[in-house]
Motif scaffolding. Structure first.
Motif, PDB file in Angstrom:
ATOM      1  N   LEU A 352       0.819  -1.278  -0.138  1.00 43.45           N
ATOM      2  CA  LEU A 352       0.067   0.016   0.152  1.00 43.45           C
ATOM      3  C   LEU A 352       0.709   1.321  -0.041  1.00 43.45           C
ATOM      4  CD1 LEU A 352      -2.983  -1.073   2.407  1.00 43.45           C
ATOM      5  CD2 LEU A 352      -3.114  -0.112   0.005  1.00 43.45           C
ATOM      6  N   MET A 353       2.001   1.151   0.730  1.00 39.53           N
ATOM      7  CA  MET A 353       2.748   2.291   0.953  1.00 39.53           C
ATOM      8  C   MET A 353       3.498   2.609  -0.444  1.00 39.53           C
ATOM      9  SD  MET A 353       4.233   2.453   4.578  1.00 39.53           S
ATOM     10  CE  MET A 353       4.977   0.944   4.689  1.00 39.53           C
ATOM     11  N   GLY A 354       3.906   1.272  -1.228  1.00 36.90           N
ATOM     12  CA  GLY A 354       4.665   1.432  -2.160  1.00 36.90           C
ATOM     13  C   GLY A 354       3.943   1.460  -3.488  1.00 36.90           C
ATOM     14  N   GLU A 355       3.602   0.462  -4.188  1.00 38.47           N
ATOM     15  CA  GLU A 355       3.044   0.242  -5.607  1.00 38.47           C
ATOM     16  C   GLU A 355       1.693   1.082  -5.482  1.00 38.47           C
ATOM     17  OE1 GLU A 355       4.491  -0.822  -8.471  1.00 38.47           O
ATOM     18  OE2 GLU A 355       6.456  -0.965  -6.813  1.00 38.47           O
ATOM     19  N   VAL A 356       0.648   0.937  -4.578  1.00 43.85           N
ATOM     20  CA  VAL A 356      -0.389   1.237  -4.717  1.00 43.85           C
ATOM     21  C   VAL A 356      -0.700   3.053  -4.418  1.00 43.85           C
ATOM     22  CG1 VAL A 356      -2.673   1.586  -3.530  1.00 43.85           C
ATOM     23  CG2 VAL A 356      -1.651  -0.732  -3.958  1.00 43.85           C
ATOM     24  N   SER A 357       0.173   3.249  -3.540  1.00 42.56           N
ATOM     25  CA  SER A 357       0.356   4.811  -3.341  1.00 42.56           C
ATOM     26  C   SER A 357       0.940   5.346  -4.388  1.00 42.56           C
ATOM     27  CB  SER A 357       1.073   5.265  -1.813  1.00 42.56           C
ATOM     28  OG  SER A 357       0.341   4.764  -0.976  1.00 42.56           O
ATOM     29  N   LYS A 358       2.150   4.941  -5.256  1.00 39.69           N
ATOM     30  CA  LYS A 358       2.472   5.504  -6.211  1.00 39.69           C
ATOM     31  C   LYS A 358       1.731   5.568  -7.493  1.00 39.69           C
ATOM     32  CE  LYS A 358       5.588   2.833  -8.626  1.00 39.69           C
ATOM     33  NZ  LYS A 358       6.775   2.167  -9.153  1.00 39.69           N
ATOM     34  N   ARG A 359       0.954   4.847  -7.479  1.00 41.99           N
ATOM     35  CA  ARG A 359       0.015   4.666  -8.778  1.00 41.99           C
ATOM     36  C   ARG A 359      -1.260   5.993  -8.191  1.00 41.99           C
ATOM     37  NH1 ARG A 359      -0.345   2.973 -13.847  1.00 41.99           N
ATOM     38  NH2 ARG A 359       0.864   0.998 -14.010  1.00 41.99           N
ATOM     39  N   LEU A 360      -1.720   5.917  -7.182  1.00 39.74           N
ATOM     40  CA  LEU A 360      -2.812   6.830  -6.637  1.00 39.74           C
ATOM     41  C   LEU A 360      -2.176   8.231  -6.998  1.00 39.74           C
ATOM     42  CD1 LEU A 360      -4.192   5.044  -3.650  1.00 39.74           C
ATOM     43  CD2 LEU A 360      -5.219   5.250  -6.005  1.00 39.74           C
ATOM     44  N   ASN A 361      -0.986   8.358  -6.457  1.00 41.00           N
ATOM     45  CA  ASN A 361      -0.341   9.724  -6.331  1.00 41.00           C
ATOM     46  C   ASN A 361      -0.199  10.285  -7.833  1.00 41.00           C
ATOM     47  OD1 ASN A 361      -0.118   9.941  -3.645  1.00 41.00           O
ATOM     48  ND2 ASN A 361       1.832   9.299  -3.428  1.00 41.00           N
ATOM     49  N   ALA A 394       5.709  -9.854  -9.287  1.00 42.13           N
ATOM     50  CA  ALA A 394       4.621  -9.644  -8.589  1.00 42.13           C
ATOM     51  C   ALA A 394       4.273  -8.107  -9.291  1.00 42.13           C
ATOM     52  CB  ALA A 394       4.581  -9.639  -7.135  1.00 42.13           C
ATOM     53  N   ARG A 395       5.544  -7.302  -9.345  1.00 45.99           N
ATOM     54  CA  ARG A 395       5.045  -6.079  -9.888  1.00 45.99           C
ATOM     55  C   ARG A 395       4.593  -5.947 -11.609  1.00 45.99           C
ATOM     56  NH1 ARG A 395       9.546  -4.705  -6.392  1.00 45.99           N
ATOM     57  NH2 ARG A 395      11.088  -5.318  -7.765  1.00 45.99           N
ATOM     58  N   GLN A 396       5.022  -6.906 -12.192  1.00 45.17           N
ATOM     59  CA  GLN A 396       4.399  -6.953 -13.455  1.00 45.17           C
ATOM     60  C   GLN A 396       3.097  -7.461 -13.497  1.00 45.17           C
ATOM     61  OE1 GLN A 396       7.038  -9.336 -16.210  1.00 45.17           O
ATOM     62  NE2 GLN A 396       8.592  -9.166 -14.585  1.00 45.17           N
ATOM     63  N   VAL A 397       2.891  -8.471 -12.524  1.00 41.34           N
ATOM     64  CA  VAL A 397       1.288  -8.666 -12.300  1.00 41.34           C
ATOM     65  C   VAL A 397       0.388  -7.582 -12.031  1.00 41.34           C
ATOM     66  CG1 VAL A 397      -0.375 -10.284 -11.161  1.00 41.34           C
ATOM     67  CG2 VAL A 397       1.872 -11.194 -11.700  1.00 41.34           C
ATOM     68  N   PHE A 398       1.217  -6.677 -10.988  1.00 40.85           N
ATOM     69  CA  PHE A 398       0.368  -5.681 -10.354  1.00 40.85           C
ATOM     70  C   PHE A 398      -0.002  -4.481 -11.560  1.00 40.85           C
ATOM     71  CE2 PHE A 398       0.256  -1.325  -8.705  1.00 40.85           C
ATOM     72  CZ  PHE A 398      -0.500  -1.364  -7.697  1.00 40.85           C
ATOM     73  N   GLU A 399       0.962  -4.532 -12.575  1.00 37.96           N
ATOM     74  CA  GLU A 399       0.544  -3.562 -13.558  1.00 37.96           C
ATOM     75  C   GLU A 399      -0.427  -3.909 -14.399  1.00 37.96           C
ATOM     76  OE1 GLU A 399       2.234  -0.651 -14.444  1.00 37.96           O
ATOM     77  OE2 GLU A 399       3.501  -0.771 -12.819  1.00 37.96           O
ATOM     78  N   LEU A 400      -0.758  -5.164 -14.698  1.00 38.46           N
ATOM     79  CA  LEU A 400      -1.857  -5.917 -15.284  1.00 38.46           C
ATOM     80  C   LEU A 400      -3.266  -5.684 -14.770  1.00 38.46           C
ATOM     81  CD1 LEU A 400      -0.065  -8.778 -16.976  1.00 38.46           C
ATOM     82  CD2 LEU A 400      -0.937  -6.758 -18.051  1.00 38.46           C
ATOM     83  N   LEU A 401      -2.969  -5.837 -13.338  1.00 38.63           N
ATOM     84  CA  LEU A 401      -4.225  -5.812 -12.473  1.00 38.63           C
ATOM     85  C   LEU A 401      -4.809  -4.271 -12.200  1.00 38.63           C
ATOM     86  CD1 LEU A 401      -3.010  -7.985  -9.360  1.00 38.63           C
ATOM     87  CD2 LEU A 401      -4.927  -8.475 -11.179  1.00 38.63           C
ATOM     88  N   TRP A 402      -3.773  -3.368 -12.391  1.00 42.77           N
ATOM     89  CA  TRP A 402      -4.168  -2.040 -12.162  1.00 42.77           C
ATOM     90  C   TRP A 402      -4.757  -1.423 -13.481  1.00 42.77           C
ATOM     91  CZ3 TRP A 402      -4.148   0.739  -7.687  1.00 42.77           C
ATOM     92  CH2 TRP A 402      -4.444   1.962  -7.762  1.00 42.77           C
ATOM     93  N   SER A 403      -4.261  -2.101 -14.589  1.00 35.40           N
ATOM     94  CA  SER A 403      -4.695  -1.451 -16.018  1.00 35.40           C
ATOM     95  C   SER A 403      -6.265  -2.216 -16.080  1.00 35.40           C
ATOM     96  CB  SER A 403      -3.953  -2.072 -17.144  1.00 35.40           C
ATOM     97  OG  SER A 403      -3.991  -3.494 -17.264  1.00 35.40           O
ATOM     98  N   GLY A 404      -6.672  -2.956 -15.319  1.00 31.79           N
ATOM     99  CA  GLY A 404      -7.916  -3.559 -15.346  1.00 31.79           C
ATOM    100  C   GLY A 404      -8.085  -4.611 -16.573  1.00 31.79           C
ATOM    101  N   ALA A 405      -6.919  -4.908 -17.162  1.00 30.23           N
ATOM    102  CA  ALA A 405      -6.724  -5.988 -18.400  1.00 30.23           C
ATOM    103  C   ALA A 405      -7.302  -7.334 -17.843  1.00 30.23           C
ATOM    104  CB  ALA A 405      -5.655  -6.020 -19.050  1.00 30.23           C
ATOM    105  N   GLN A 406      -6.810  -7.775 -16.694  1.00 36.07           N
ATOM    106  CA  GLN A 406      -7.185  -9.036 -16.166  1.00 36.07           C
ATOM    107  C   GLN A 406      -7.274  -8.795 -14.663  1.00 36.07           C
ATOM    108  OE1 GLN A 406      -4.944 -12.379 -17.497  1.00 36.07           O
ATOM    109  NE2 GLN A 406      -3.758 -10.719 -18.805  1.00 36.07           N
ATOM    110  N   THR A 407      -8.051  -9.772 -14.026  1.00 38.92           N
ATOM    111  CA  THR A 407      -8.335  -9.712 -12.412  1.00 38.92           C
ATOM    112  C   THR A 407      -7.639 -10.940 -11.844  1.00 38.92           C
ATOM    113  OG1 THR A 407     -10.541 -10.486 -12.775  1.00 38.92           O
ATOM    114  CG2 THR A 407     -10.165  -8.102 -12.772  1.00 38.92           C
ATOM    115  N   ASP A 408      -7.376 -11.973 -12.584  1.00 38.66           N
ATOM    116  CA  ASP A 408      -7.166 -13.222 -11.862  1.00 38.66           C
ATOM    117  C   ASP A 408      -5.542 -13.422 -11.615  1.00 38.66           C
ATOM    118  OD1 ASP A 408      -6.706 -16.177 -11.512  1.00 38.66           O
ATOM    119  OD2 ASP A 408      -8.394 -16.590 -12.210  1.00 38.66           O
ATOM    120  N   VAL A 409      -5.289 -13.478 -10.594  1.00 39.17           N
ATOM    121  CA  VAL A 409      -3.824 -13.176 -10.215  1.00 39.17           C
ATOM    122  C   VAL A 409      -3.177 -14.637 -10.702  1.00 39.17           C
ATOM    123  CG1 VAL A 409      -2.190 -13.356  -8.260  1.00 39.17           C
ATOM    124  CG2 VAL A 409      -4.081 -11.720  -8.301  1.00 39.17           C
TER     125      VAL A 409
END
Length: 482
Positions: A352-361, A394-409
């Motif tokens: 949450l402090m890393g990838e998520v906050s970076k994206r939200l900011n 995991a960061r590569q997976v996160f990118e795809l999840l955030w883009s909304g392209a896929q939701t199944d980890v």
């Protein structure tokens, strides 16, 4: 506590008066809507317009929001408080007076705590009182004339008045941010500064250390933290220049121009006597019973400080992490959902402090607008924790999840070939190949150069196309190299 920093040999003294628009659907003394953005004068009823024969009726929801605030700042909630008429003439005030509270406010005392540069600060509160907002003067697109919009007339406000405890613009901003976080956390105010739901007036003066307070000037209607800091900084320099030139400072109300970064006097500052306060004969005293306070307290959410303390105590988070997890109630709820889903609080906080906050900011959004659900993020963290996927994968997976392209980890990990190699026999074969092909690095490592070992690990990761578990690769390398 360290002495306050001086500016050109002067101590700055700051107190804030903050107007928080309460989150009721209707106005404080009428049933008219408080919804923002309506066409001018479409949300002003007979009571708001002060038509003859109309009488104000107290909004119970506004009172309960004031009680919540009083409890949250450890203040006294007055069992009996009085509404008064604050008399002045202005075109956007149809009655010729504003209904407010003067001698006996609903919230008395209290404090707001925050941290600035690693140091705990406390600002005492004088009071918080209920009042109605005035209308709004519109100066644009009226062919040189001024229009009056009475939609805001009667909007419920909680005016929160601090003691003059702040000694720098940075301190004032952190106090205002802490107050903003609190009222939004409680749900008593939406905190939208652009729409005027949360705005500050700053009372600023300067003095030589140990001298009596100087003459204060009040900077009105600051609707951003950046403007608050800029306005105070300019005003301080202006006042010091004035004193140094031997000129008097007159008590005044001033406005801040964000385009020039300057303050300018609007009118001489009125004192309480100028408003001719007297009890409003149309409103009885506001009586708040202990049972009512108890009911409101039961319905309140856990407060930020208490929740952060719980995250430290029960989840083992460092204090700094816990503070970030409680930056808003929505953020805290998101963290709790991710933590419960993955079972590893520290990893949940890190993501949450890393990838998520970076994206939200980067996108200028709050956690409410996060592009993935807590359960999805928890599923990804579980795959990191069980070594199914590396941090990089995991960061590569996160990118795809955030883009909304896929939701199944798991499907993403499989499709992208990101599953870590955890088969020790297959990994050992790669380790042996790397040792055989990098004799120089092996020799340097055995000579005591740790960097050479890192280079060998890098070669293993390269040979495995990033699928090797780095920790396992390092362990097998050390075993092979003795």
């Amino acid at each position: 506590m360290s002495a306050p920093a001086l500016i050109r040999g002067y101590e700055v003294v700051i107190g804030l008066e903050t107007h928080a628009q309460l989150s009721t659907a209707s106005k404080i003394f009428s049933g008219a809507s408080t919804q923002f953005g309506a066409a001018p004068n479409t949300q002003a009823c007979a009571v708001d317009l002060a038509l003859p024969g109309t009488l104000p009726v107290m909004n119970k929801g506004a009172v309960e929001r004031a009680i919540q605030f009083g409890l949250a700042v450890h203040a006294k909630v007055a069992p009996l408080s009085i509404f008064a008429r604050k008399n002045y003439f202005y075109p956007d005030l149809p009655k010729g007076y504003q209904i407010s509270q003067y001698e006996i406010p609903v919230v008395q005392g209290g404090k707001v705590e925050f941290v600035l540069n690693g140091q705990k600060k406390t600002v005492r509160l004088t009071r918080a009182h209920l009042e109605e907002d005035a209308g709004k003067s519109l100066h644009e697109d009226y062919q040189g004339q001024t229009g009056i919009d009475l939609n805001r007339a009667g909007t419920p406000l909680l005016e929160i008045v601090s003691e003059p405890d702040m000694r720098s613009s940075a301190e004032a901003v952190e106090y205002a941010k802490a107050l903003h976080t609190l009222v939004v956390w409680l749900g008593i105010c939406d905190g939208n500064m652009q729409e005027g739901s949360f705005r500050c007036d700053a009372n600023v003066s300067v003095r030589k250390p140990g001298a009596p307070f100087g003459t204060r000037r009040e900077i009105k209607n600051l609707n951003s933290f950046r403007f608050l800091q800029q306005a105070i900084d300019f005003e301080v320099q202006w006042q010091i220049d004035r004193v140094e030139d031997g000129l008097p400072i007159e008590q005044a109300t001033v406005l801040f121009n964000p385009d020039t970064g300057e303050t300018r006097a609007m009118r001489s500052k009125e004192d309480a006597a100028d408003y001719r306060y007297f009890p409003d004969p149309d409103l009885p005293p506001l009586v708040i019973s202990p049972a009512w306070v108890a009911r409101v307290k039961t319905a309140m959410p856990e407060l930020p400080a208490a929740m952060a303390e719980r995250f430290v105590r029960e989840d083992g988070l460092p204090e700094a992490d816990a503070a970030l997890m409680t930056q808003s109630l929505a953020f805290a709820r998101f963290y709790e959902a991710v933590r419960d889903g993955c079972g590893t609080p520290k990893l949940a906080a890190n993501w949450l402090m890393g990838e998520v906050s970076k994206r939200l900011n980067a996108e200028g959004r709050g956690i409410e607008a996060a592009a993935l659900q807590p359960a999805t993020l928890a599923a990804l963290i579980r795959r990191v924790a069980d070594s199914t996927v590396s941090n990089n994968g995991a960061r590569q997976v996160f990118e795809l999840l955030w883009s909304g392209a896929q939701t199944d980890v798991d499907a993403i990990i499989e499709a992208q070939g990101l599953k870590q190699m955890n088969d020790s026999s297959a990994l050992l074969a790669i380790v042996d190949e790397v040792i055989a092909a990098n004799a120089k690095s092996v020799e340097e490592f055995r000579a005591g150069k740790e960097k050479a070992f890192n280079a060998l690990v890098g070669q293993v990761m390269k040979a495995s196309k990033g699928k090797a578990n780095p920790a396992q690769a390092g362990e097998l390398l050390r075993q092979r190299l003795g």
